[in-house]
Design an enzyme around this catalytic site. Structure first.
Site, PDB file in Angstrom:
ATOM      1  N   SER A 109      -3.526  -3.847   1.697  1.00 36.06           N
ATOM      2  CA  SER A 109      -3.288  -2.255   1.324  1.00 36.06           C
ATOM      3  C   SER A 109      -3.434  -2.939  -0.451  1.00 36.06           C
ATOM      4  O   SER A 109      -3.505  -3.823  -0.860  1.00 36.06           O
ATOM      5  CB  SER A 109      -2.790  -1.171   1.772  1.00 36.06           C
ATOM      6  OG  SER A 109      -1.296  -1.571   0.947  1.00 36.06           O
ATOM      7  N   LYS A 110      -3.937  -1.654  -0.720  1.00 38.28           N
ATOM      8  CA  LYS A 110      -3.921  -1.616  -2.876  1.00 38.28           C
ATOM      9  C   LYS A 110      -2.510  -1.885  -3.731  1.00 38.28           C
ATOM     10  O   LYS A 110      -2.874  -3.229  -4.504  1.00 38.28           O
ATOM     11  CB  LYS A 110      -4.639  -0.196  -3.235  1.00 38.28           C
ATOM     12  CG  LYS A 110      -5.939   0.464  -2.286  1.00 38.28           C
ATOM     13  CD  LYS A 110      -6.588   0.167  -4.261  1.00 38.28           C
ATOM     14  CE  LYS A 110      -7.818   0.893  -3.221  1.00 38.28           C
ATOM     15  NZ  LYS A 110      -8.032   2.149  -2.696  1.00 38.28           N
TER      16      LYS A 110
END
Length: 463
Positions: free
Chosen positions: A238-239
RNA sequence: GUCCCCUUCGUCUAGUGGCCCAGGACAUCGGCCUCUCACGCCGAAAACAGGGGUUCGAGUCCCCUAGGGGACGCCA
């Protein structure tokens, strides 16, 4: 039968690293079999799809040099075909209209939670005969009860999903637009896709799609569900794990070939081979050698691989890759003289860089204008004593008639002897004055590449 | 909650019942080389999740447990 694979991203964001690998595997499988690799944009959700995202996907694939065959298929263009298929299913009793409201469906899921079953639609509208006013119905697929669905997956093996887990999925939304589930099946069939290779997050979808293939009377393609890529902590990428978009890796100075090599090794292997060409990957690739466990993304290994690819890249190609960055850093266009200096030192420079940005940074001193900016380490080295030393060295070097690697080296070495100093005591101040840094390629190479005029000038600046 | 999948060094992986007191690569730690930093070379440390079976023999087959991941939308 020739192999036809496809990469079918939804254009709701950038091309992320997991998608890039899925594309790679599909590409590899197609090229290996001398088949086709198709690209399809899954834009059935018009509200979430953007033209920018479509562009980002194209750009990402082009950067990775994963070329696709034929025209790009935009799924939304096939909506009429999808609708017709749904009507057909409706006419044959394999689908039905459902009038449930979103609230009803939510309540249904809540209830299922309490009862301890799957969170699924309970089929209450299956045999409904009344037509409630004021509600636009959706069309749902009548999911066959009874037999388990068996997916003969080329990566996951034989996976059996109980029919009770599979509910009546929506084929057509209340506004009449087709959903993903119907669209993939129809498009994969129409595009004659033979192998569907995608992330395991689609595994249960495969079971639903298998039921649809049966209802439509079509032969399903082969399925291969590859494990997902996780972040360094083992959770879904994820980010917060940093770079996710393929484009970011380009900006960070990674070479597409290194990227392909790294991504190919994530989940797939060919014995102990670590570094291989794309041609070899194409030759060796097989779904049977794809593992089932998720892999963590290891940035350092990517960097290491990138560094070996940088070292194997020819100097002219490498110069072309870094010239824009170098020019930007210098703040003006580069001259042929700059180009000569950089390419001459590139064989040394590239051993020290793990990405293109580091390479630009390390080469910057070759194109920088005088007087050179000194970093902290360099100015620390250039104290009063060092400057006096350099002044003496400068006059010795100034007497040189032939400025070459060997003559320069001989001069500096004999100067060190005369001063009664070890070479290191001369080399470091020299390096600081010539490069503005405490770290650089060998000092004699630097001297030679800079040339007499520039080197002497920089010495004068420092002395 | 229901269903599905996964589990070999820190990480990516080799391994398809005996070739494994488990191999390679990245990272780590030593050393050599040396004008700095790298590169290169040499070396070290480091794993079969746990427990039961099956078998003459299990990292490899079966079961259970634990941990991790995924799916369950009028998203794709």
């Amino acid at each position: 039968m020739t192999v036809v694979t496809r990469f079918a991203p939804s254009p709701t964001g950038f091309l992320h690293i997991g998608g890039a690998r899925t594309a790679l595997f599909n590409w590899l499988l197609a090229r290996h079999g001398g088949g086709q690799f198709r690209l399809r944009i899954e834009d059935t959700d018009r509200t979430r799809s953007t033209p920018e995202a479509v562009e980002a996907i194209f750009a990402g694939l082009r950067w990775l040099e994963l070329d696709w065959d034929g025209d790009v298929v935009f799924q939304s263009a096939n909506a009429a075909r999808h609708r017709q298929l749904a009507d057909d299913l409706l006419a044959r009793g394999r689908a039905f209209r459902c009038y449930c409201t979103p609230e009803e469906l939510a309540a249904m899921r809540e209830a299922a939670k309490g009862e301890g079953g799957a969170l699924r639609y309970d089929g209450r509208c299956r045999d409904r005969t009344d037509i409630p006013a004021g509600i636009d119905p959706v069309v749902r697929f009548r999911s066959p009860d009874g037999d388990d669905v068996v997916i003969d997956d080329h990566v996951q093996g034989e996976v059996r999903i109980p029919a009770a887990q599979l509910d009546d999925l929506v084929l057509l939304r209340s506004d009449g637009t087709p959903t993903y589930m119907l669209a993939v099946v129809a498009d994969d069939h129409d595009m004659k896709v033979t192998h569907v290779v995608r992330g395991v997050d689609h595994l249960t979808n495969a079971a639903r799609q298998l039921q649809l293939y049966e209802a439509l009377g079509w032969t399903p393609p082969a399925f291969a569900h590859i494990p997902l890529i996780h972040g360094p902590d083992g959770a879904k990428l994820s980010k917060r794990h940093g770079a996710m978009a393929a484009a970011e890796y380009r900006e960070m100075g990674f070479l597409p070939a290194a990227m392909r090599n790294y991504l190919a090794r994530l989940g797939w292997s060919h014995g102990d081979d670590e570094i291989f060409s794309t041609e070899q990957a194409v030759e060796w690739f097989s779904l049977a050698a794809v593992g089932r466990s998720p892999a963590r993304f290891d940035f350092e290994k990517l960097r290491s691989l990138n560094s070996t690819y940088i070292q194997r890249t020819g100097d002219d190609a490498l110069y072309a890759a870094i010239a824009p960055g170098l020019g930007h850093m210098a703040g003006r266009p580069l001259t042929p003289e700059h180009r000569n200096r950089v390419t001459a030192l590139l064989p040394e420079l590239k051993k020290r860089a793990k990405d293109l940005r580091e390479l630009v940074d390390a080469a910057h001193f070759l194109v920088a204008d005088r007087p050179l900016e000194l970093d902290q380490m360099a100015s620390g080295i250039l104290d009063a004593d060092a400057r006096e030393l350099l002044a003496r060295l400068k006059s010795r070097l100034g007497e040189l008639e032939v400025w070459q690697g060997d003559t320069v080296e001989a001069t500096v070495r004999s100067f060190a002897d005369d001063e009664g100093l070890p070479l290191g005591m001369i080399a470091q101040p020299l390096r600081a004055a010539l490069t503005g840094r405490a770290v650089s390629p060998g000092i004699f190479e630097v001297l030679q590449v800079l040339g007499a005029a520039e080197a002497l000038g920089r010495l004068a600046d420092a002395a």
